[in-house]
Design a protein around this motif. Sequence first.
Motif, PDB file in Angstrom:
ATOM      1  N   GLU A 142     -32.249 -11.257 -24.587  1.00 46.71           N
ATOM      2  CA  GLU A 142     -32.228 -12.675 -24.268  1.00 46.71           C
ATOM      3  C   GLU A 142     -30.809 -13.167 -24.486  1.00 46.71           C
ATOM      4  OE1 GLU A 142     -35.295 -14.709 -26.492  1.00 46.71           O
ATOM      5  OE2 GLU A 142     -36.694 -14.392 -24.826  1.00 46.71           O
ATOM      6  N   TRP A 161     -33.232 -25.995 -21.376  1.00 46.00           N
ATOM      7  CA  TRP A 161     -33.588 -27.083 -22.272  1.00 46.00           C
ATOM      8  C   TRP A 161     -33.390 -28.408 -21.541  1.00 46.00           C
ATOM      9  CZ3 TRP A 161     -32.684 -22.408 -24.086  1.00 46.00           C
ATOM     10  CH2 TRP A 161     -33.301 -22.002 -25.267  1.00 46.00           C
ATOM     11  N   THR A 187     -28.604 -16.487 -24.541  1.00 41.15           N
ATOM     12  CA  THR A 187     -28.630 -17.939 -24.620  1.00 41.15           C
ATOM     13  C   THR A 187     -27.200 -18.451 -24.474  1.00 41.15           C
ATOM     14  OG1 THR A 187     -30.509 -17.805 -26.128  1.00 41.15           O
ATOM     15  CG2 THR A 187     -29.355 -19.922 -26.013  1.00 41.15           C
ATOM     16  N   THR A 221     -35.157 -19.831 -18.960  1.00 43.06           N
ATOM     17  CA  THR A 221     -35.536 -21.124 -19.530  1.00 43.06           C
ATOM     18  C   THR A 221     -34.334 -22.057 -19.529  1.00 43.06           C
ATOM     19  OG1 THR A 221     -35.073 -20.426 -21.800  1.00 43.06           O
ATOM     20  CG2 THR A 221     -37.318 -20.170 -21.036  1.00 43.06           C
ATOM     21  N   GLU A 229     -37.425 -26.829 -24.589  1.00 39.38           N
ATOM     22  CA  GLU A 229     -37.281 -25.623 -23.787  1.00 39.38           C
ATOM     23  C   GLU A 229     -38.367 -25.577 -22.712  1.00 39.38           C
ATOM     24  OE1 GLU A 229     -36.747 -20.816 -24.476  1.00 39.38           O
ATOM     25  OE2 GLU A 229     -37.529 -22.042 -26.093  1.00 39.38           O
ATOM     26  N   ARG A 230     -37.945 -25.310 -21.460  1.00 38.19           N
ATOM     27  CA  ARG A 230     -38.884 -25.234 -20.343  1.00 38.19           C
ATOM     28  C   ARG A 230     -38.663 -23.947 -19.569  1.00 38.19           C
ATOM     29  NH1 ARG A 230     -39.234 -31.317 -18.086  1.00 38.19           N
ATOM     30  NH2 ARG A 230     -39.638 -32.294 -20.098  1.00 38.19           N
ATOM     31  N   GLU A 231     -39.764 -23.281 -19.257  1.00 37.63           N
ATOM     32  CA  GLU A 231     -39.725 -22.034 -18.494  1.00 37.63           C
ATOM     33  C   GLU A 231     -39.459 -22.339 -17.022  1.00 37.63           C
ATOM     34  OE1 GLU A 231     -40.088 -18.788 -19.549  1.00 37.63           O
ATOM     35  OE2 GLU A 231     -40.270 -19.449 -21.630  1.00 37.63           O
ATOM     36  N   ALA A 232     -38.681 -21.495 -16.392  1.00 41.98           N
ATOM     37  CA  ALA A 232     -38.393 -21.635 -14.969  1.00 41.98           C
ATOM     38  C   ALA A 232     -39.474 -20.941 -14.145  1.00 41.98           C
ATOM     39  CB  ALA A 232     -37.035 -21.023 -14.649  1.00 41.98           C
ATOM     40  N   ARG A 254     -37.035 -13.416 -17.311  1.00 36.73           N
ATOM     41  CA  ARG A 254     -37.376 -14.707 -17.905  1.00 36.73           C
ATOM     42  C   ARG A 254     -36.185 -15.639 -17.738  1.00 36.73           C
ATOM     43  NH1 ARG A 254     -38.352 -16.271 -24.236  1.00 36.73           N
ATOM     44  NH2 ARG A 254     -39.343 -18.264 -23.820  1.00 36.73           N
ATOM     45  N   ARG A 267     -31.368 -20.011 -21.228  1.00 36.97           N
ATOM     46  CA  ARG A 267     -31.594 -18.659 -21.771  1.00 36.97           C
ATOM     47  C   ARG A 267     -32.237 -17.834 -20.678  1.00 36.97           C
ATOM     48  NH1 ARG A 267     -35.431 -18.979 -26.203  1.00 36.97           N
ATOM     49  NH2 ARG A 267     -33.642 -19.414 -27.516  1.00 36.97           N
TER      50      ARG A 267
END
Length: 174
Positions: free
Chosen positions: A61, A94, A63, A92, A99-102, A90, A153
Motif C-alpha cells: 500500500e 480521503w 500512501t 482510496t 477514506e473512500r474506496e474508488a 485497491r 492510497r
Amino acid sequence: FNTVPAPNVRTGRGEWAELNEWTWDGEQGSENVGGRLKGLFLHSSRLDTTINTDAAWSYTEWTMEFRNDSRQQREARAQILLPPGGIVSRLTLWVNGEEREAAFAGRSQTREAYQKIAIQQRRDPVLVTTSGPDRVMMQCFPVPPDGGVMKIRFGITAPLHLESAAEGVVRMPV
C-alpha cells in the motif's frame, strides 16, 4: 523541461513577481504527466508491504499526500512503475478527512467519469489508468490551494521474483 524551474516572467517594465507564482497547466485532465507546477509538492509518501512467502506474492500500500502552496487548484499527476507483473488492486482517496474506496471500471468509463467529476465539477476524484507495461498513470484533482493537502492510497499486488525455491525478491513500485 522537467529538470529546471521555469524562467522568471519579465515584461517591458521589468519582472512581474505575481506572474512568477503562476503556471499554466495545459495537461490538466489529459493522459500526460506534463511539466512541474509551482507550489505543488509530494508532501509525504509511505510504503507498507505484506509478503506471502508460501504463495510467492506481495501486497504494497502506497500512501501519498500532495500539498499545494499556490493560489489555484492543482492536479497531481505521476507515472508509476509497478513491480513486474504487478497490478493496482485497491485505490482510496480521503474526502473531508474520510477514506473512500474508488470504483473500478473500464478505461473509457473511468476517464469519462474523471473528466466530468474532477475537471468540470471540480470535485475530489482520483484516477489510475494503465500507461504501458507494468506502468500506471495516477491523477488526482483538485489539490486545494493555499497549503491544501490531498491524500490517496493505492494497493499493488505483485508476484515475488523467485531466485530459487528458497529465495524470492520483492520489487517495490517507483
